[in-house]
Design a protein around this motif. Structure first.
Motif, PDB file in Angstrom:
ATOM      1  N   SER A 145       0.568  -1.134   0.130  1.00  0.00           N
ATOM      2  CA  SER A 145      -0.009   0.144   0.171  1.00  0.00           C
ATOM      3  C   SER A 145       0.802   1.228  -0.140  1.00  0.00           C
ATOM      4  O   SER A 145       0.754   1.775  -0.886  1.00  0.00           O
ATOM      5  N   GLU A 146       1.451   1.412   1.222  1.00  0.00           N
ATOM      6  CA  GLU A 146       2.548   2.621   1.277  1.00  0.00           C
ATOM      7  C   GLU A 146       3.625   2.667   0.397  1.00  0.00           C
ATOM      8  O   GLU A 146       4.540   1.908   0.514  1.00  0.00           O
ATOM      9  N   THR A 147       3.826   3.698  -0.553  1.00  0.00           N
ATOM     10  CA  THR A 147       4.913   3.770  -1.405  1.00  0.00           C
ATOM     11  C   THR A 147       6.128   4.316  -0.672  1.00  0.00           C
ATOM     12  O   THR A 147       6.019   5.170   0.215  1.00  0.00           O
ATOM     13  N   GLN A 148       7.028   3.480  -0.909  1.00  0.00           N
ATOM     14  CA  GLN A 148       8.336   3.920  -0.270  1.00  0.00           C
ATOM     15  C   GLN A 148       9.203   4.745  -1.024  1.00  0.00           C
ATOM     16  O   GLN A 148       9.188   5.055  -2.166  1.00  0.00           O
ATOM     17  N   PRO A 149      10.259   5.536  -0.587  1.00  0.00           N
ATOM     18  CA  PRO A 149      11.112   6.355  -1.375  1.00  0.00           C
ATOM     19  C   PRO A 149      11.926   5.637  -2.573  1.00  0.00           C
ATOM     20  O   PRO A 149      12.102   4.605  -2.453  1.00  0.00           O
ATOM     21  N   VAL A 150      11.917   6.459  -3.710  1.00  0.00           N
ATOM     22  CA  VAL A 150      12.492   5.723  -4.895  1.00  0.00           C
ATOM     23  C   VAL A 150      14.083   5.345  -4.340  1.00  0.00           C
ATOM     24  O   VAL A 150      14.722   6.156  -3.780  1.00  0.00           O
ATOM     25  N   PRO A 151      14.318   4.056  -4.670  1.00  0.00           N
ATOM     26  CA  PRO A 151      15.804   3.778  -4.386  1.00  0.00           C
ATOM     27  C   PRO A 151      16.794   4.572  -5.264  1.00  0.00           C
ATOM     28  O   PRO A 151      16.437   5.130  -6.220  1.00  0.00           O
ATOM     29  N   GLU A 152      17.978   4.763  -4.690  1.00  0.00           N
ATOM     30  CA  GLU A 152      19.090   5.525  -5.347  1.00  0.00           C
ATOM     31  C   GLU A 152      19.394   5.187  -6.952  1.00  0.00           C
ATOM     32  O   GLU A 152      19.604   6.030  -7.533  1.00  0.00           O
ATOM     33  N   PHE A 153      19.292   3.740  -7.138  1.00  0.00           N
ATOM     34  CA  PHE A 153      19.578   3.253  -8.206  1.00  0.00           C
ATOM     35  C   PHE A 153      18.172   2.655  -8.757  1.00  0.00           C
ATOM     36  O   PHE A 153      17.856   1.415  -8.338  1.00  0.00           O
ATOM     37  N   ASN A 154      17.451   3.301  -9.498  1.00  0.00           N
ATOM     38  CA  ASN A 154      16.125   2.884  -9.765  1.00  0.00           C
ATOM     39  C   ASN A 154      16.044   2.449 -11.019  1.00  0.00           C
ATOM     40  O   ASN A 154      14.664   2.200 -11.511  1.00  0.00           O
ATOM     41  N   VAL A 155      16.751   2.311 -11.727  1.00  0.00           N
ATOM     42  CA  VAL A 155      16.906   1.657 -13.445  1.00  0.00           C
ATOM     43  C   VAL A 155      18.045   0.663 -13.290  1.00  0.00           C
ATOM     44  O   VAL A 155      19.198   0.913 -12.895  1.00  0.00           O
ATOM     45  N   GLY A 156      17.560  -0.454 -14.206  1.00  0.00           N
ATOM     46  CA  GLY A 156      18.551  -1.800 -14.483  1.00  0.00           C
ATOM     47  C   GLY A 156      18.511  -2.025 -15.828  1.00  0.00           C
ATOM     48  O   GLY A 156      17.526  -1.723 -16.528  1.00  0.00           O
ATOM     49  N   ARG A 157      19.514  -2.510 -16.103  1.00  0.00           N
ATOM     50  CA  ARG A 157      19.509  -3.066 -17.559  1.00  0.00           C
ATOM     51  C   ARG A 157      20.334  -4.252 -17.595  1.00  0.00           C
ATOM     52  O   ARG A 157      21.538  -4.546 -17.020  1.00  0.00           O
ATOM     53  N   SER A 158      19.865  -5.478 -17.892  1.00  0.00           N
ATOM     54  CA  SER A 158      20.302  -6.954 -17.944  1.00  0.00           C
ATOM     55  C   SER A 158      20.619  -7.177 -19.499  1.00  0.00           C
ATOM     56  O   SER A 158      19.579  -6.762 -20.377  1.00  0.00           O
ATOM     57  N   GLY A 159      21.359  -7.971 -19.807  1.00  0.00           N
ATOM     58  CA  GLY A 159      21.637  -8.121 -21.344  1.00  0.00           C
ATOM     59  C   GLY A 159      22.630  -9.448 -21.264  1.00  0.00           C
ATOM     60  O   GLY A 159      23.596  -9.818 -20.525  1.00  0.00           O
ATOM     61  N   THR A 160      22.698 -10.218 -22.339  1.00  0.00           N
ATOM     62  CA  THR A 160      23.273 -11.425 -22.782  1.00  0.00           C
ATOM     63  C   THR A 160      23.843 -11.208 -24.072  1.00  0.00           C
ATOM     64  O   THR A 160      23.040 -10.700 -25.240  1.00  0.00           O
ATOM     65  N   ILE A 161      25.019 -11.593 -24.562  1.00  0.00           N
ATOM     66  CA  ILE A 161      25.526 -11.471 -25.973  1.00  0.00           C
ATOM     67  C   ILE A 161      26.191 -12.840 -26.273  1.00  0.00           C
ATOM     68  O   ILE A 161      26.625 -13.741 -25.297  1.00  0.00           O
ATOM     69  N   PRO A 162      26.301 -13.459 -27.678  1.00  0.00           N
ATOM     70  CA  PRO A 162      26.644 -14.753 -27.856  1.00  0.00           C
ATOM     71  C   PRO A 162      28.230 -14.758 -27.610  1.00  0.00           C
ATOM     72  O   PRO A 162      28.783 -16.024 -27.593  1.00  0.00           O
ATOM     73  N   HIS A 163      29.006 -13.780 -27.440  1.00  0.00           N
ATOM     74  CA  HIS A 163      30.397 -14.219 -26.917  1.00  0.00           C
ATOM     75  C   HIS A 163      30.501 -14.634 -25.787  1.00  0.00           C
ATOM     76  O   HIS A 163      31.696 -15.384 -25.114  1.00  0.00           O
ATOM     77  N   GLY A 164      29.370 -14.608 -24.646  1.00  0.00           N
ATOM     78  CA  GLY A 164      29.593 -15.213 -23.443  1.00  0.00           C
ATOM     79  C   GLY A 164      29.713 -14.249 -22.367  1.00  0.00           C
ATOM     80  O   GLY A 164      30.360 -14.513 -21.464  1.00  0.00           O
ATOM     81  N   ASP A 165      28.932 -13.229 -22.629  1.00  0.00           N
ATOM     82  CA  ASP A 165      29.115 -12.179 -21.496  1.00  0.00           C
ATOM     83  C   ASP A 165      27.694 -11.787 -21.156  1.00  0.00           C
ATOM     84  O   ASP A 165      26.625 -11.545 -21.877  1.00  0.00           O
ATOM     85  N   SER A 166      27.308 -11.492 -19.820  1.00  0.00           N
ATOM     86  CA  SER A 166      26.161 -10.813 -19.503  1.00  0.00           C
ATOM     87  C   SER A 166      26.546  -9.699 -18.637  1.00  0.00           C
ATOM     88  O   SER A 166      27.589  -9.564 -17.786  1.00  0.00           O
ATOM     89  N   ILE A 167      25.633  -8.849 -18.680  1.00  0.00           N
ATOM     90  CA  ILE A 167      25.711  -7.707 -17.876  1.00  0.00           C
ATOM     91  C   ILE A 167      24.420  -7.505 -17.000  1.00  0.00           C
ATOM     92  O   ILE A 167      23.430  -7.767 -17.195  1.00  0.00           O
ATOM     93  N   MET A 168      24.658  -6.517 -16.111  1.00  0.00           N
ATOM     94  CA  MET A 168      23.883  -5.947 -15.150  1.00  0.00           C
ATOM     95  C   MET A 168      24.268  -4.461 -14.746  1.00  0.00           C
ATOM     96  O   MET A 168      25.214  -4.413 -13.999  1.00  0.00           O
ATOM     97  N   LEU A 169      23.576  -3.580 -15.359  1.00  0.00           N
ATOM     98  CA  LEU A 169      24.002  -2.027 -15.156  1.00  0.00           C
ATOM     99  C   LEU A 169      22.782  -1.399 -14.430  1.00  0.00           C
ATOM    100  O   LEU A 169      21.526  -1.862 -14.495  1.00  0.00           O
ATOM    101  N   LEU A 170      23.155  -0.523 -13.601  1.00  0.00           N
ATOM    102  CA  LEU A 170      22.370   0.208 -12.903  1.00  0.00           C
ATOM    103  C   LEU A 170      22.625   1.751 -12.922  1.00  0.00           C
ATOM    104  O   LEU A 170      23.494   2.115 -13.120  1.00  0.00           O
ATOM    105  N   GLY A 171      21.456   2.515 -12.724  1.00  0.00           N
ATOM    106  CA  GLY A 171      21.523   3.928 -13.035  1.00  0.00           C
ATOM    107  C   GLY A 171      20.359   4.542 -11.972  1.00  0.00           C
ATOM    108  O   GLY A 171      19.412   4.132 -11.555  1.00  0.00           O
ATOM    109  N   LYS A 172      20.974   5.902 -11.818  1.00  0.00           N
ATOM    110  CA  LYS A 172      19.737   6.871 -11.186  1.00  0.00           C
ATOM    111  C   LYS A 172      18.652   7.340 -12.081  1.00  0.00           C
ATOM    112  O   LYS A 172      18.777   7.054 -13.219  1.00  0.00           O
ATOM    113  N   PRO A 173      17.487   8.014 -11.782  1.00  0.00           N
ATOM    114  CA  PRO A 173      16.612   8.478 -12.551  1.00  0.00           C
ATOM    115  C   PRO A 173      17.059   9.471 -13.790  1.00  0.00           C
ATOM    116  O   PRO A 173      18.017  10.026 -13.623  1.00  0.00           O
TER     117      PRO A 173
END
Length: 322
Positions: A145-173
Motif C-alpha cells: 500500500s504505502e509507497t517507499q522512497p525511490v531507491p538511489e539506483f532505480n533503473v536496471g539493464r540486463s543483457g546477454t550476448i553470444p560471446h559469453g558475456d552478461s551484464i547488469m547495469l544500474l542507474g539513477k533516474p
C-alpha cells in the motif's frame, strides 16, 4: 561538405509514446505530462517513450583486440578495429510488473524487453546480437500500500550476448532538460599502458575512418550539428546514465576472462524530441555512447600478470524511432 540526408532523421510512422498501463505511476503521468515530474515519474516516462522500433545507420564500433599470435598476459601487439554499423533496436513491454516479495516491503518491477541487431554498414555482415531488459525499479511499497522512497539506483539493464558475456547495469533516474544534450568528451585510448612506448598507440591516429577515433562522442555531436544545419531542432532531452559499477556486474565465460576480460560497462542514453522546422513534424531520436573496459597485455615495465592494460571498447549511434 558532404550533403546531409534529412531522411535519415525523419520518423516514418507510429505514435511517439506507448503507455505502460500496468505502471503504478501512469495515472500521475497522464495528469502531469507538462509539469515537473518526480524521479519516479521521469523514469516511467522514459520507459514509455523508449518502447518501439529504433533504426540507425550512423553507428561506430571501436575496439582493440590482442593481435594474432600474442599472449594476453604478456607484452604484445594489438589490432584496432574501427567498423561502421547499422542497427535495429526493438523495445517492448513485458506486461504486468513483476512482484519481488520482501516481507514487509514489496517491489514492483516494470520491465521492457529489448532485442538489438547490429550489422556492418559496408558489407551487411552481422556484428552483434544482444537480448535483455530495461528494469524500472522505482516502485517499492510497504505491505502493498504505502509507497517507499525511490531507491538511489532505480533503473536496471540486463543483457546477454553470444560471446559469453552478461551484464547488469544500474542507474539513477533520467535527467530532463530543454534543448540538445550536453555530450561529454570520451577517450578510446588506454588510460595507462605503463612506461612510455613511442608509436605503440599509432593505430588510433588514423584520420581516414569517418569517425573521431580518439573521441567518438565528438562524432555524436557532429551528427547533431549536421541535423541542426538541415533544419531540425531538439526540443528536449532526457539523459540516462548506467554503469556496472559500483553495484552492477559483468560475468564472462572462462575464455573471455582469460584472453580479453570485460571488467566494466558504462552507457549513456540521450532520448531526444526533435522537430523538423521545415514541416513542423516531431519525432523521437535516441543517441547512445557505451564503453566496455577490456583487459589484456601487460603494462610496459610491469611483470605482474594481473597488472594489465585497460582497453576501452566504444560503440556509438544515432537512431530514430520508426
Amino acid at each position: 561538405m558532404k550533403q546531409f540526408d534529412t531522411n535519415e532523421f525523419q520518423r516514418l510512422s507510429g505514435a511517439s509514446s506507448k503507455l505502460l498501463h500496468d505502471d503504478l505511476a501512469q495515472e500521475l503521468l497522464e495528469k502531469t505530462a507538462r509539469e515537473k515530474l518526480t524521479p519516479s515519474q521521469e523514469t516511467s516516462q522514459f520507459f514509455n517513450d523508449l518502447q518501439g522500433i529504433w533504426v540507425g545507420n550512423k553507428g561506430w564500433n571501436i575496439i582493440a583486440l590482442p593481435s594474432q599470435g600474442s599472449i594476453p598476459k604478456s607484452h604484445g601487439d594489438f589490432k584496432l578495429l574501427v567498423v561502421p554499423y547499422s542497427e535495429t533496436l526493438s523495445v517492448s513491454s513485458t506486461g504486468a510488473p513483476a512482484r519481488n516479495r520482501g516481507g514487509s516491503l514489496d517491489q514492483f518491477v516494470a520491465a521492457l524487453e529489448y532485442h538489438q541487431r547490429v550489422f556492418n554498414k559496408d558489407t551487411g555482415e552481422a556484428l552483434h546480437v544482444e537480448n535483455g531488459m530495461f528494469l524500472n525499479l522505482s516502485q517499492i511499497v510497504n505491505n502493498g500500500s504505502e509507497t517507499q522512497p525511490v531507491p538511489e539506483f532505480n533503473v536496471g539493464r540486463s543483457g546477454t550476448i553470444p560471446h559469453g558475456d552478461s551484464i547488469m547495469l544500474l542507474g539513477k533516474p533520467p535527467v530532463a532538460e530543454k534543448g540538445a544534450p550536453k555530450i561529454q568528451d570520451i577517450s578510446s585510448l588506454p588510460p595507462d599502458i605503463g612506461t612510455e612506448q613511442p608509436g605503440y598507440l599509432t593505430p588510433y591516429n588514423d584520420r581516414n575512418h569517418g569517425v573521431d577515433v580518439t573521441n567518438p562522442n565528438a562524432t555524436l555531436r557532429k551528427d547533431l550539428e549536421l541535423q541542426q544545419a538541415a533544419g531540425f531542432e531538439i526540443l528536449n532531452t532526457r539523459t540516462l546514465i548506467m554503469d556496472s559499477t559500483p553495484t552492477g556486474a559483468i560475468n564472462n565465460i572462462p575464455f573471455v576472462h582469460q584472453h580479453a576480460n570485460a571488467t566494466r560497462m558504462h552507457a549513456v542514453f540521450w532520448l531526444e524530441k526533435v522537430k523538423n522546422r521545415n514541416t513542423g513534424q516531431e519525432f523521437d531520436q535516441l543517441q547512445y555512447s557505451q564503453i566496455i573496459d577490456l583487459e589484456f597485455h601487460l603494462k610496459f615495465g610491469q611483470d605482474n600478470p594481473d597488472n594489465l592494460i585497460t582497453w576501452p571498447h566504444i560503440t556509438i549511434n544515432t537512431m530514430v524511432k520508426q
